[in-house]
Design a protein around this motif. Sequence first.
Motif, PDB file in Angstrom:
ATOM      1  N   GLY A   6       0.794  -1.202   0.002  1.00  0.00           N
ATOM      2  CA  GLY A   6       0.080  -0.149   0.013  1.00  0.00           C
ATOM      3  C   GLY A   6       0.727   1.386  -0.085  1.00  0.00           C
ATOM      4  N   ALA A   7       2.119   1.246  -0.073  1.00  0.00           N
ATOM      5  CA  ALA A   7       3.213   2.294   0.173  1.00  0.00           C
ATOM      6  C   ALA A   7       3.925   2.209  -1.353  1.00  0.00           C
ATOM      7  CB  ALA A   7       3.696   2.171   1.297  1.00  0.00           C
ATOM      8  N   ALA A   8       4.466   3.414  -1.726  1.00  0.00           N
ATOM      9  CA  ALA A   8       5.410   3.386  -2.876  1.00  0.00           C
ATOM     10  C   ALA A   8       6.322   4.470  -2.793  1.00  0.00           C
ATOM     11  CB  ALA A   8       4.311   3.948  -4.091  1.00  0.00           C
ATOM     12  N   GLN A   9       7.498   4.249  -3.689  1.00  0.00           N
ATOM     13  CA  GLN A   9       8.364   4.995  -3.597  1.00  0.00           C
ATOM     14  C   GLN A   9       8.159   5.975  -4.848  1.00  0.00           C
ATOM     15  OE1 GLN A   9      10.866   5.115  -1.072  1.00  0.00           O
ATOM     16  NE2 GLN A   9       9.378   3.645  -0.131  1.00  0.00           N
ATOM     17  N   LEU A  10       8.242   7.424  -4.566  1.00  0.00           N
ATOM     18  CA  LEU A  10       8.393   8.170  -5.974  1.00  0.00           C
ATOM     19  C   LEU A  10       9.636   8.869  -5.766  1.00  0.00           C
ATOM     20  CD1 LEU A  10       6.590   9.279  -8.039  1.00  0.00           C
ATOM     21  CD2 LEU A  10       5.787  11.215  -6.536  1.00  0.00           C
ATOM     22  N   TYR A  11      10.373   8.501  -6.840  1.00  0.00           N
ATOM     23  CA  TYR A  11      11.716   9.226  -7.207  1.00  0.00           C
ATOM     24  C   TYR A  11      11.658  10.339  -8.192  1.00  0.00           C
ATOM     25  CZ  TYR A  11      13.366   4.664  -5.175  1.00  0.00           C
ATOM     26  OH  TYR A  11      13.476   3.811  -4.342  1.00  0.00           O
ATOM     27  N   GLY A  13      13.500  12.993 -10.783  1.00  0.00           N
ATOM     28  CA  GLY A  13      14.735  13.130 -11.734  1.00  0.00           C
ATOM     29  C   GLY A  13      15.552  14.229 -11.216  1.00  0.00           C
ATOM     30  N   LYS A  14      15.234  15.297 -10.155  1.00  0.00           N
ATOM     31  CA  LYS A  14      15.956  16.285  -9.841  1.00  0.00           C
ATOM     32  C   LYS A  14      16.852  15.775  -8.352  1.00  0.00           C
ATOM     33  CE  LYS A  14      13.353  19.740 -11.852  1.00  0.00           C
ATOM     34  NZ  LYS A  14      12.401  21.090 -11.854  1.00  0.00           N
ATOM     35  N   GLY A  15      16.529  14.683  -8.070  1.00  0.00           N
ATOM     36  CA  GLY A  15      17.076  14.127  -6.773  1.00  0.00           C
ATOM     37  C   GLY A  15      15.983  14.195  -5.736  1.00  0.00           C
ATOM     38  N   GLY A  16      15.891  13.125  -4.631  1.00  0.00           N
ATOM     39  CA  GLY A  16      15.008  12.846  -3.667  1.00  0.00           C
ATOM     40  C   GLY A  16      14.187  11.732  -3.931  1.00  0.00           C
ATOM     41  N   VAL A  17      13.587  11.394  -2.891  1.00  0.00           N
ATOM     42  CA  VAL A  17      12.761  10.255  -2.910  1.00  0.00           C
ATOM     43  C   VAL A  17      11.590  10.367  -1.772  1.00  0.00           C
ATOM     44  CG1 VAL A  17      14.178   8.651  -1.740  1.00  0.00           C
ATOM     45  CG2 VAL A  17      12.495   7.694  -2.812  1.00  0.00           C
ATOM     46  N   LYS A  18      10.469  10.085  -2.038  1.00  0.00           N
ATOM     47  CA  LYS A  18       9.302  10.277  -1.262  1.00  0.00           C
ATOM     48  C   LYS A  18       8.507   8.960  -1.260  1.00  0.00           C
ATOM     49  CE  LYS A  18       5.176  12.778  -0.541  1.00  0.00           C
ATOM     50  NZ  LYS A  18       4.071  13.769  -0.944  1.00  0.00           N
ATOM     51  N   THR A  19       8.464   8.540   0.309  1.00  0.00           N
ATOM     52  CA  THR A  19       7.767   7.314   0.443  1.00  0.00           C
ATOM     53  C   THR A  19       6.010   7.853   0.555  1.00  0.00           C
ATOM     54  OG1 THR A  19       9.550   6.295   1.402  1.00  0.00           O
ATOM     55  CG2 THR A  19       7.206   5.250   1.760  1.00  0.00           C
ATOM     56  N   THR A  20       5.058   7.483   0.137  1.00  0.00           N
ATOM     57  CA  THR A  20       3.884   7.784   0.055  1.00  0.00           C
ATOM     58  C   THR A  20       2.907   6.585  -0.312  1.00  0.00           C
ATOM     59  OG1 THR A  20       2.278   9.616  -1.125  1.00  0.00           O
ATOM     60  CG2 THR A  20       3.816   8.468  -2.583  1.00  0.00           C
ATOM     61  N   GLY A  21       1.624   6.891  -0.044  1.00  0.00           N
ATOM     62  CA  GLY A  21       0.471   6.026  -0.188  1.00  0.00           C
ATOM     63  C   GLY A  21       0.137   5.964  -1.555  1.00  0.00           C
ATOM     64  N   LEU A  22      -0.713   4.803  -1.840  1.00  0.00           N
ATOM     65  CA  LEU A  22      -1.003   4.798  -3.475  1.00  0.00           C
ATOM     66  C   LEU A  22      -2.067   5.798  -3.855  1.00  0.00           C
ATOM     67  CD1 LEU A  22      -1.047   1.003  -3.627  1.00  0.00           C
ATOM     68  CD2 LEU A  22       0.747   2.414  -4.442  1.00  0.00           C
ATOM     69  N   ASP A  23      -2.843   6.261  -2.757  1.00  0.00           N
ATOM     70  CA  ASP A  23      -3.717   7.142  -2.898  1.00  0.00           C
ATOM     71  C   ASP A  23      -3.425   8.660  -3.234  1.00  0.00           C
ATOM     72  OD1 ASP A  23      -3.036   7.317  -0.319  1.00  0.00           O
ATOM     73  OD2 ASP A  23      -5.116   7.625   0.611  1.00  0.00           O
ATOM     74  N   ASP A  24      -2.008   8.757  -3.023  1.00  0.00           N
ATOM     75  CA  ASP A  24      -1.422  10.257  -2.777  1.00  0.00           C
ATOM     76  C   ASP A  24      -1.680  10.929  -4.411  1.00  0.00           C
ATOM     77  OD1 ASP A  24       0.285  12.639  -3.233  1.00  0.00           O
ATOM     78  OD2 ASP A  24       1.443  11.481  -2.046  1.00  0.00           O
TER      79      ASP A  24
END
Length: 325
Positions: A6-11, A13-24
């Motif tokens: 139910g969670a995802a990693q959103l990378y 291209g300018k740097g950084g990663v965010k762990t978020t829910g699939l409903d984001d």
Amino acid sequence: MSATAGAAQLYDGKGGVKTTGLDDAQIAGRGEDQLLWIDLLAPDDAELEDAAAAVGLEVETLRQLLDDGTENGPLDDQGETIGMHAFALERSEDGYDRAALNAAAGHNWVITSHGRRLTAVDEFQQRLATSRRVGALDGGSFIAFLLDWLFTRYMFEIEKIDDEIDELDLAILRDNSDDSSLETIATLRRRAAAIRRALSAHREVVSWPAHTDFSDVMTERAQKHFAATSERFGQAMASVDSTRDSLDGCFDLLMSRVAQRTNDTVRILTVVSVSLLPATLVTGVLGMNFHPTFFDHPTYFWIVLAVIVVVVFGVLAVARLRDWL
């Protein structure tokens, strides 16, 4: 930590990663310079539906892409999406367990699915957390990097076996090995064989992208990354074959040491036999069934006994000087 269900990693291209829910909302509105990675641990139907909705797929399509690979092979290229089926190694009491790792990918998203927690996936995500260009990858390139990491993990395990072989070789050369050395070689050989079987199962995976000409996922860029991954696969196969050859050499070395110890034992027995041979000859002659007159002199007994002792110790001394003992 691997992304939970139910969670995802959103990378980015300018740097950084965010762990978020699939409903984001950011998932639905992600741009060309962003890559979405959803890692599912033994997903149920609801989790598959949420993951499919997040990337704009029908749930049955996603389920087909994430199947075990028996129907469409280890890599299923459907043009706009691909399904890839690989194996990760997990240590067990008997050596290694081959754990299935299934993946589906589109232009800027990747979904992975596995039945249990995998060390390789957790470590891969940790490495991605320090990279600033993951979001610039497309789905096919991400799959190539994931496979490259899996093959690197295989090589790590091969190197561990090589270290154990080096230690065993040194113990054998120093004559510190024991009766368990042969069993140790057998155990290492089973581990090497398990690695090779799991690794060779990826042969079609790494070769297939070179023959895809009309795929939206297997772009020219992704195929270049797969070419590098194919080289890593070749290196891993060469490493495991070299390790198997080293194990053969270790076995030959052990057998040579066993033969040497046997020769040493036979040599000692031979020297002892030779040292007692004169005494046996003298006592045999003197024990013949006739009675010379010098048998009537008791002093001769002690003389003969002294001669026998001198001859025995003389033979042993010569053997010692020649390093036969």
